[in-house]
Design an enzyme around this catalytic site. Structure first.
Site, PDB file in Angstrom:
ATOM      1  N   LYS A 146       0.560  -1.125   0.080  1.00 34.35           N
ATOM      2  CA  LYS A 146      -0.047  -0.147  -0.010  1.00 34.35           C
ATOM      3  C   LYS A 146       0.879   1.376  -0.074  1.00 34.35           C
ATOM      4  CE  LYS A 146       0.344   2.133   3.266  1.00 34.35           C
ATOM      5  NZ  LYS A 146       1.825   2.621   4.182  1.00 34.35           N
ATOM      6  N   ASP A 175      -1.726  -5.019   3.760  1.00 34.22           N
ATOM      7  CA  ASP A 175      -1.798  -4.133   4.654  1.00 34.22           C
ATOM      8  C   ASP A 175      -1.355  -4.677   6.166  1.00 34.22           C
ATOM      9  OD1 ASP A 175      -2.753  -2.687   6.947  1.00 34.22           O
ATOM     10  OD2 ASP A 175      -4.200  -1.517   5.564  1.00 34.22           O
ATOM     11  N   HIS A 176      -0.217  -4.276   6.562  1.00 35.39           N
ATOM     12  CA  HIS A 176       0.567  -5.182   7.548  1.00 35.39           C
ATOM     13  C   HIS A 176      -0.289  -4.821   8.837  1.00 35.39           C
ATOM     14  CE1 HIS A 176       2.541  -1.450   8.590  1.00 35.39           C
ATOM     15  NE2 HIS A 176       3.023  -1.971   9.813  1.00 35.39           N
ATOM     16  N   LYS A 180      -1.408  -7.688  12.575  1.00 41.10           N
ATOM     17  CA  LYS A 180      -0.843  -7.595  13.921  1.00 41.10           C
ATOM     18  C   LYS A 180      -1.968  -8.325  14.979  1.00 41.10           C
ATOM     19  CE  LYS A 180       0.818  -2.912  13.342  1.00 41.10           C
ATOM     20  NZ  LYS A 180       2.412  -2.790  13.694  1.00 41.10           N
ATOM     21  N   GLU A 214       2.942   8.172  16.044  1.00 39.64           N
ATOM     22  CA  GLU A 214       4.015   7.643  15.648  1.00 39.64           C
ATOM     23  C   GLU A 214       5.205   8.878  16.430  1.00 39.64           C
ATOM     24  OE1 GLU A 214       5.327   5.473  12.157  1.00 39.64           O
ATOM     25  OE2 GLU A 214       3.667   6.782  11.440  1.00 39.64           O
ATOM     26  N   ASP A 233      -1.119   7.379   3.332  1.00 36.27           N
ATOM     27  CA  ASP A 233      -0.076   6.669   3.644  1.00 36.27           C
ATOM     28  C   ASP A 233      -0.651   5.562   5.019  1.00 36.27           C
ATOM     29  OD1 ASP A 233       2.772   5.711   4.175  1.00 36.27           O
ATOM     30  OD2 ASP A 233       2.663   6.558   5.851  1.00 36.27           O
ATOM     31  N   HIS A 238      -4.470   1.216   6.763  1.00 36.52           N
ATOM     32  CA  HIS A 238      -4.241   0.964   8.150  1.00 36.52           C
ATOM     33  C   HIS A 238      -5.632   1.030   9.057  1.00 36.52           C
ATOM     34  CE1 HIS A 238      -0.468  -0.007   6.835  1.00 36.52           C
ATOM     35  NE2 HIS A 238       0.234   0.812   7.406  1.00 36.52           N
ATOM     36  N   LYS A 337       2.788  11.524  12.660  1.00 39.83           N
ATOM     37  CA  LYS A 337       4.154  11.782  12.851  1.00 39.83           C
ATOM     38  C   LYS A 337       4.670  12.429  13.903  1.00 39.83           C
ATOM     39  CE  LYS A 337       5.288   9.011   9.082  1.00 39.83           C
ATOM     40  NZ  LYS A 337       5.166   7.528   9.298  1.00 39.83           N
TER      41      LYS A 337
HETATM   42  C1  BG6 Z   1       3.423   2.015   7.132  1.00 43.10           C
HETATM   43  C2  BG6 Z   1       3.705   3.540   6.615  1.00 43.10           C
HETATM   44  O1  BG6 Z   1       2.660   1.552   6.172  1.00 43.10           O
HETATM   45  O2  BG6 Z   1       3.346   1.880   8.351  1.00 43.10           O
HETATM   46  C3  BG6 Z   1       4.544   4.161   7.516  1.00 43.10           C
HETATM   47  O3  BG6 Z   1       4.125   3.666   5.324  1.00 43.10           O
HETATM   48  C4  BG6 Z   1       4.642   3.922   9.108  1.00 43.10           C
HETATM   49  O4  BG6 Z   1       4.565   5.708   7.412  1.00 43.10           O
HETATM   50  C5  BG6 Z   1       4.463   2.643   9.293  1.00 43.10           C
HETATM   51  O5  BG6 Z   1       5.463   4.684   9.766  1.00 43.10           O
HETATM   52  C6  BG6 Z   1       3.648   2.089  10.627  1.00 43.10           C
HETATM   53  O6  BG6 Z   1       3.768   0.918  10.789  1.00 43.10           O
HETATM   54  P1  BG6 Z   1       4.034   0.242  12.357  1.00 43.10           P
HETATM   55  O7  BG6 Z   1       3.694  -1.013  12.174  1.00 43.10           O
HETATM   56  O8  BG6 Z   1       5.384   0.469  12.761  1.00 43.10           O
HETATM   57  O9  BG6 Z   1       3.222   0.984  13.198  1.00 43.10           O
END
Ligand code: BG6
Length: 488
Positions: A146, A175-176, A180, A214, A233, A238, A337
């Site tokens: 993504k 979409d990681h 989780k 973050e 992003d 997410h 961020k």
């Molecule tokens: C990514 C974004 O998909 O997810 C990043 O492109 C972001 O900008 C990241 O920092 C956050 O992933 P996680 O797993 O560290 O929360």
């Protein structure tokens, strides 16, 4: 307690963008951990691909350094690195593709996974080159990172053109966040217990908050990020996927399409935010200099070497789902961020009791809250009102029934990519986005992007280390609610 680990069939996993941030920081470390746990068959090959002219050994040395820095046990590194190769290739030039195809075809029985960890503009070229060299056969799968595209039109174009050479069942849109542990647990909590489901609706739930905060800035990713921004992003994928997992109806089973059908219905039920609603229900911000984790940090513009940019690094918005279950329940979403804490959580706030027998006003009794922490310390917390212990009358205290998965199970949770990469090898798409989901999400996001562009306003500034622009606090306080604080 040890979990049973199922081995997968031998595979070739090719990572396009193999020298990039995602590959080195996430994908390859995830594969290393699966390898260290004995889940990756010895015949499998992991192949980094990028434009740089590197030898296998130079690539392995780079990877070794990253993994050592991440605390990898040296004894386990050699065996892993022996399965890693590197091939220099340019998606836009013919050179090297013939030899690359011959090398991949050298293992005809392997499952082949082609991971697009590049800019989305290259997905189509790479997929068509793979097909041109006969690498899109039945055992091949393609993983698309993504965000897919920049809006609905560009996403459709990519999906159409990739779809010419890889079928939908071969296409894994990752979409990681869906990998989780806590997100999986949301399914277990909601549908494995009788306790929550009767309360999971507009009659009992006051509102839902989803925060993905973050502390990091954009770091090495300015080139990508300045083109994308927080809405594309993080929110389009997410945060909306998390919202779907909270809001969807019970699927008939855990079969991939059963789950994805239910998520799609939620996306399609999102009330559009458009026109004047955009300034009313969304807030975007951009960080300035400030303090992050005790260190002075520069602002976004300084990280871009002073270039002027209207890219947002923070978004807060108020969404609504127009269906029977959720009518009138606001979903507050925020992500940014350079915020004060690295924390991702879903907060489900229940309605207050209708009448207080405790001599206090109903409004002063705290709301029960179910907090699902995705990170850093994954777990579930249910805060409820109980009696303050001891004599002296009936005073209520709001306390959490708190469960940290790490403490309860004595294990640290694997990174989301570890699960998802092996799901691709197994051919299980449950935790991946189907094309229609991506489209429905863009359909909802596009009018917000259009509204921002039409307003001509710049994102609101916020100091690094703060919770974003004050307008984000106003967004929720206007409704008589507040953002959840971790101390609650
Ligand atoms: C990514 C974004 O998909 O997810 C990043 O492109 C972001 O900008 C990241 O920092 C956050 O992933 P996680 O797993 O560290 O929360």
């Amino acid at each position: 307690m040890t979990a049973t680990l199922y081995k997968v069939e031998p595979f070739d996993l090719v990572i396009f963008g193999g020298t990039g941030d995602l590959a080195l920081r996430k994908l390859l470390p995830a594969l290393f951990h699966r390898h260290a746990d004995g889940q990756i068959p010895a015949a499998s090959r992991i192949i980094g691909v990028a434009r740089e002219k590197l030898t296998d050994d130079a690539y392995r040395a780079q990877l070794r350094e990253v993994l050592v820095r991440k605390g990898a046990e040296p004894a386990k590194l050699d065996a892993f690195l022996a399965q890693v190769d590197y091939r220099p290739l340019d998606a836009r030039k013919d050179d090297g593709w013939e030899a690359f195809a011959a090398y991949i075809k050298g293992q005809p029985e392997h499952v082949r996974v082609f991971y697009m960890s590049t800019s989305p503009e290259l997905y189509v070229d790479i997929c068509h080159r793979l097909a041109g060299h006969g690498l899109n056969g039945e055992g091949s799968r393609v993983v698309l990172e993504k965000p897919i595209g920049r809006d609905l039109a560009s996403a459709n174009r990519i999906n159409d053109l990739v779809g010419e050479v890889f079928s939908e069942s071969q296409t894994f849109r990752i979409d990681h966040y869906l990998g989780k542990e806590t997100v999986q647990n949301l399914l277990a909590l909601r549908f494995g217990n009788a306790l929550f489901e009767p309360l999971w609706n507009a009659d009992h739930i006051d509102h839902v908050q989803i925060t993905v905060a973050e502390t990091l800035g954009i770091g090495r990713r300015a080139g990508y990020y300045d083109h994308a921004g927080a809405l594309r992003d993080m929110v389009q994928n997410h945060l909306l996927q998390l919202l779907c997992m909270v809001a969807m109806e019970a699927p008939a089973s855990l079969a991939p399409d059963a789950v994805r059908d239910e998520k799609l219905k939620v996306l399609r039920s999102l009330k559009p935010i458009a026109g004047s609603g955009v300034s009313q229900f969304t807030v975007r911000g951009q960080y300035r200099a400030g303090v992050a984790e005790g260190q002075a940090v520069p602002g976004y513009a300084e990280e871009l070497n002073g270039a002027k940019s209207d890219t947002e690094t923070f978004v807060a918005l108020r969404a609504e789902i127009e269906n029977w279950r959720w009518a009138g329940v606001p979903f507050y979403l925020r992500t940014g961020k350079r915020l004060p804490q690295h924390v991702s959580e879903i907060v489900v706030a229940f309605k207050r009791v209708p009448h207080s027998i405790f001599g206090t006003k109903v409004g002063t009794l705290a709301q029960d809250k179910l907090v699902l922490r995705l990170q850093p310390d994954e777990g579930v917390k249910l805060s409820v009102n109980i009696k303050d212990p001891g004599p002296g009358g009936m005073r209520l205290r709001h306390v959490p029934l708190d469960m940290s998965f790490a403490e309860a199970f004595g294990v640290t949770q694997p990174d989301a990519y570890e699960r998802l990469l092996l799901d691709v090898v197994r051919g299980n798409p449950t935790l991946f986005m189907r094309r229609d989901e991506v489209e429905a999400a863009w359909k909802w996001i596009d009018p917000i992007l259009a509204g921002w562009a039409a307003s001509g306003e710049a994102p609101r500034p916020y100091a690094s280390g703060s919770w974003g622009p004050s307008a984000s606090v106003a967004l929720i306080e206007r409704d008589g609610r507040t953002w959840h604080e971790d101390s609650e």
